[in-house]
Design an enzyme around this catalytic site. Structure first.
Site, short mmCIF file in Angstrom:
data_model
loop_
_atom_site.label_atom_id
_atom_site.label_comp_id
_atom_site.label_asym_id
_atom_site.label_seq_id
_atom_site.Cartn_x
_atom_site.Cartn_y
_atom_site.Cartn_z
CB ALA A 78 30.25 47.72 51.49
CE LYS A 81 41.35 47.45 57.64
NZ LYS A 81 42.82 47.00 57.44
CD GLU A 259 36.62 37.37 37.03
OE1 GLU A 259 36.34 38.40 37.35
OE2 GLU A 259 37.71 37.02 36.97
#
Ligand code: UD2
Length: 310
Positions: A78, A81, A259
């Site tokens: 996290a 923002k 990814e």
């Protein structure tokens, strides 16, 4: 031919019996029963299960895993923002994620003071680990591989049996339990499970170490979730991060950062369990008929507002 009056009741009984038998056969084979799905593929070509609702018995599987007193590490980043997504992520995880298991959350953030205080159930702990911020979201997303690798080395390998690495901008909506445990676990990306592999957004440039040729590939896996035994995830993160750095030295960045590297790694190192898109949905995507339960789903976010760069 005419039946005599005392044969008639037997004929009627026989006809009723045949109808009852046909009804039983129909409902046994065509109705939806636990552990039976005919509308989805529930095994990979290398014989790993693909976990869909209706392919497992949650009570039975919990009875196998719960006595083992396992600890599940759960990493979540996290940064900047994205800290705003933590509260919903954690509150919904406490309701649905690995309920009844020991769970250690590792929250990585550059804003430790903004980490919300959430009531955790028994056996569940949360650690906040400070990491640097960045003005490039691509770097934040990709560096997760490096930071997970070093945190496994420093502490997680002594503290947990399994690990799940999850995106924070998501919520749990239904059970995510012991059916998801395995040596190396990946999830099919909800945007590509209905597509053929030539449409997958793999890295297609041979110059990148994440390159996958057009005629190769199994599934398109989402970067928002990977997991497994701590040792197996350690190797995955180490290899992906080394390749990401090698690409950087060669002035190339794979199409979807880590990814893309994850997809290349999983092509060579097949997952032992594959989770269906029930385990990684997106709120903006309408539910499809195969998806009976949405367990974890990415929230709709304003990219321009939450990311440090666009
Ligand atoms: C996709 C993937 C994501 C990652 C990314 C790479 C899915 C559903 N999501 O999502 O896992 O592979 O593509 O391009 O497969 N983060 C921060 N602060 C930031 C930016 C990101 O903490 O400023 C963290 C956060 O945990 C977030 C994750 O990185 O959940 C992935 O970033 P994203 O959600 O913005 O990436 P997205 O939606 O393109």
């Amino acid at each position: 031919m005419r039946f005599s009056s005392n044969v008639k009741p037997y004929v009627l009984l026989l006809i009723v019996g045949i109808f009852l038998l046909l009804g039983y056969v129909y409902f046994s084979f065509f109705s939806e029963r636990p552990n039976r799905r005919t509308d989805v593929v529930s095994v990979t070509p290398w014989l790993a299960p693909i976990v869909w609702e209706g392919t497992f018995d949650p009570v039975l599987i919990d009875n196998i895993y719960k006595p083992m007193n396992l600890t599940i590490a759960t990493t979540v980043f996290a940064v900047g923002k994205y800290v705003r997504f933590l509260q919903d992520f954690l509150e919904t995880a406490e309701k649905h994620f690995m309920v009844g298991f020991n769970v250690h959350y590792y929250v990585f953030t550059d804003r430790p003071d903004d980490v919300p205080s959430v009531n955790l159930n028994q056996g569940r702990h949360l650690r906040v680990i400070q990491v640097p911020g960045s003005n490039r979201w691509q770097e934040i997303s990709a560096r997760r591989m490096e930071i997970i690798q070093t945190t496994i080395e420093r502490q997680i390998r002594r503290e947990a049996d399994y690990i799940f690495c999850l995106d924070v901008d998501s919520k749990f909506h239904a059970r995510w339990g012991s059916e998801s445990l395995g040596r190396l676990v990946a999830v099919i990306h909800p945007g590509y499970y209905e597509q053929t592999h030539d449409r997958f957004p793999y890295e297609r440039r041979p110059a990148s170490t994440a390159y996958i040729p057009m005629d190769e590939g199994d599934y398109y896996y989402g970067g928002a979730m990977f997991g497994g035994y701590v040792a197996d995830v350690y190797t995955l993160t180490k290899v992906c991060w080394n390749r990401f750095e090698e690409d950087t030295r060669n002035y190339i960045q794979a199409a979807w950062q880590e990814e893309s590297h994850l997809n290349r790694y999983l092509l060579d190192n097949k997952p032992s369990k594959v989770l269906s898109p029930e385990y990684l949905w997106q709120d903006l995507k309408a539910k499809t008929k195969e998806v009976k339960v949405i367990r974890f789903s990415g929230v709709i976010k304003n990219y321009a507002e939450v990311r440090p760069n666009v």
